[in-house]
Design a protein around this motif. Structure first.
Motif, PDB file in Angstrom:
ATOM      1  N   THR A   6       3.492  -4.053  -0.301  1.00  0.00           N
ATOM      2  CA  THR A   6       2.299  -4.531   0.543  1.00  0.00           C
ATOM      3  C   THR A   6       2.628  -4.707   1.899  1.00  0.00           C
ATOM      4  N   ALA A   7       3.564  -5.019   2.568  1.00  0.00           N
ATOM      5  CA  ALA A   7       3.953  -4.902   3.951  1.00  0.00           C
ATOM      6  C   ALA A   7       4.122  -4.009   4.553  1.00  0.00           C
ATOM      7  N   ASP A   8       4.654  -2.681   3.764  1.00  0.00           N
ATOM      8  CA  ASP A   8       4.676  -1.256   4.080  1.00  0.00           C
ATOM      9  C   ASP A   8       3.270  -0.941   4.443  1.00  0.00           C
ATOM     10  N   LEU A   9       2.460  -1.217   3.559  1.00  0.00           N
ATOM     11  CA  LEU A   9       0.983  -0.403   3.585  1.00  0.00           C
ATOM     12  C   LEU A   9       0.199  -1.415   4.517  1.00  0.00           C
ATOM     13  N   GLY A  10       0.779  -2.567   5.165  1.00  0.00           N
ATOM     14  CA  GLY A  10       0.186  -3.145   6.359  1.00  0.00           C
ATOM     15  C   GLY A  10      -0.575  -4.432   5.698  1.00  0.00           C
ATOM     16  N   GLY A  11      -0.514  -4.655   4.386  1.00  0.00           N
ATOM     17  CA  GLY A  11      -1.123  -5.857   3.935  1.00  0.00           C
ATOM     18  C   GLY A  11      -0.692  -7.301   3.926  1.00  0.00           C
ATOM     19  N   ALA A  45       9.162   5.411   0.695  1.00  0.00           N
ATOM     20  CA  ALA A  45       8.761   4.900   2.149  1.00  0.00           C
ATOM     21  C   ALA A  45       7.756   5.705   2.750  1.00  0.00           C
ATOM     22  N   ALA A  46       7.952   7.107   2.772  1.00  0.00           N
ATOM     23  CA  ALA A  46       7.209   8.031   3.497  1.00  0.00           C
ATOM     24  C   ALA A  46       5.768   8.158   3.058  1.00  0.00           C
ATOM     25  N   ARG A  47       5.467   7.911   1.637  1.00  0.00           N
ATOM     26  CA  ARG A  47       4.140   7.859   1.099  1.00  0.00           C
ATOM     27  C   ARG A  47       3.456   6.445   1.510  1.00  0.00           C
ATOM     28  N   ARG A  48       4.062   5.474   1.541  1.00  0.00           N
ATOM     29  CA  ARG A  48       3.606   4.423   2.084  1.00  0.00           C
ATOM     30  C   ARG A  48       3.148   4.471   3.424  1.00  0.00           C
ATOM     31  N   THR A  49       3.942   5.060   4.223  1.00  0.00           N
ATOM     32  CA  THR A  49       3.501   5.260   5.554  1.00  0.00           C
ATOM     33  C   THR A  49       2.187   6.238   5.757  1.00  0.00           C
ATOM     34  N   GLU A  50       2.090   7.212   4.847  1.00  0.00           N
ATOM     35  CA  GLU A  50       1.060   8.021   4.885  1.00  0.00           C
ATOM     36  C   GLU A  50      -0.209   7.365   4.296  1.00  0.00           C
ATOM     37  N   LEU A  51      -0.020   6.567   3.337  1.00  0.00           N
ATOM     38  CA  LEU A  51      -1.136   5.911   3.027  1.00  0.00           C
ATOM     39  C   LEU A  51      -1.886   4.799   3.946  1.00  0.00           C
ATOM     40  N   ARG A  52      -0.993   4.119   4.576  1.00  0.00           N
ATOM     41  CA  ARG A  52      -1.136   3.159   5.683  1.00  0.00           C
ATOM     42  C   ARG A  52      -1.959   3.802   6.859  1.00  0.00           C
ATOM     43  N   ARG A  53      -1.406   5.137   7.202  1.00  0.00           N
ATOM     44  CA  ARG A  53      -1.819   5.804   8.288  1.00  0.00           C
ATOM     45  C   ARG A  53      -3.591   6.455   8.166  1.00  0.00           C
ATOM     46  N   GLN A  54      -3.652   6.653   6.581  1.00  0.00           N
ATOM     47  CA  GLN A  54      -4.784   7.499   6.357  1.00  0.00           C
ATOM     48  C   GLN A  54      -5.868   6.183   6.475  1.00  0.00           C
TER      49      GLN A  54
END
Length: 270
Positions: A100-105, A46-55
């Motif tokens: 996908t949802a976690d990444l904002g997709g 979950a933390a990595r997904r949040t980081e990818l989305r923020r980047q």
């Protein structure tokens, strides 16, 4: 037009660098292949997904969703004769939906030809029955995440199941779910008897996502395909989704592919 590019084009690049370079060339969307993140999507925390989305957001790019959903995995199959395998596959598609949802997709493209091939002697109708069963195990996750699963017809050189846009439309109609739609790809449609533009118009009912490429496996403008009538057809069907560049031949390099593809598409857009 909203332009996106698939992240595996930049093979070996750090995610933040991919986002920055895509934005630099004018793309506002990034489509992600799960195998570029980890062997299984459940390995991405979950933390990595949040980081990818923020980047991505920091670079001015949205992660629009995932494609190559089952590529480089084992044990999953859309049309398996084994009900347990179908259930496992559908549940993994649900995990991909949550990621996908976690990444904002908001979308996923179901291509993965090797994980959907029909066994010898299995009819298309039986394949459809099995695919509908598999997909039944991810429909709730699609609803919860507001993520659309886009079925991708491919050529007979790649698979023996879902090889025309009409077959993709028919399966969408069978599933009859608001979050299961049709994906169209220029390379794949180029193998059909009708011109690509006509195929787009004929399958507008479920059409939700679009890949721009050339039958020579390169980007738009890198081959003989004229995208002007294709883009006119997109306008004719009031397509407002993403035009996402997906290539399979990575020559000469990622920068040239990304830069020249969007330059050509902008020239062709009505």
């Amino acid at each position: 037009m909203k332009y996106a590019i698939c992240n595996e084009t930049f093979e070996g690049w750090d995610h933040a660098r991919v986002c920055a370079r895509a934005a630099e060339f004018g793309y506002t969307g990034l489509e992600v292949a799960p195998f570029t993140l980890a062997p299984l999507i459940t390995d991405v925390s979950a933390a990595r997904r949040t980081e990818l989305r923020r980047q991505a957001e920091a670079a001015g790019v949205s992660i629009i969703g995932l494609h190559w959903l089952l590529a480089k995995t084992t044990g999953f199959h859309l049309t398996s004769p084994d009900a347990a395998v179908r259930k496992k596959t559908g549940e993994y598609l649900a995990e991909l939906t949550r990621a996908t949802a976690d990444l904002g997709g908001t979308l996923m493209v179901l291509g993965s030809p090797f994980q959907r091939n029909l066994d010898p002697g299995v009819s298309t109708a039986e394949g459809d029955d099995r695919a509908v069963d598999t997909l039944s195990h991810c429909l709730k996750a699609l609803e919860d995440g507001r993520v659309t699963l886009c079925l991708e017809p491919l050529t007979t050189a790649e698979t023996n199941y879902l090889t025309t846009a009409a077959e993709g439309t028919a399966l969408c109609r069978r599933v009859a779910h608001p979050f299961v739609k049709l994906h169209l790809d220029v390379k794949a449609m180029s193998s059909e008897p009708a011109p690509v533009a006509d195929t787009i118009r004929a399958n507008r009912e479920f059409f939700h996502h679009f890949h721009a490429n050339d039958p020579n496996l390169r980007g738009p403008g890198f081959g003989a395909t004229d995208f002007r009538p294709i883009f006119r057809a997109l306008a004719d069907v009031n397509y407002t989704g993403w035009v996402s560049v997906e290539v399979f031949d990575y020559k000469p390099d990622a920068d040239t592919i990304a830069r020249e593809s969007i330059r050509y598409m902008r020239e062709c857009a009505p």
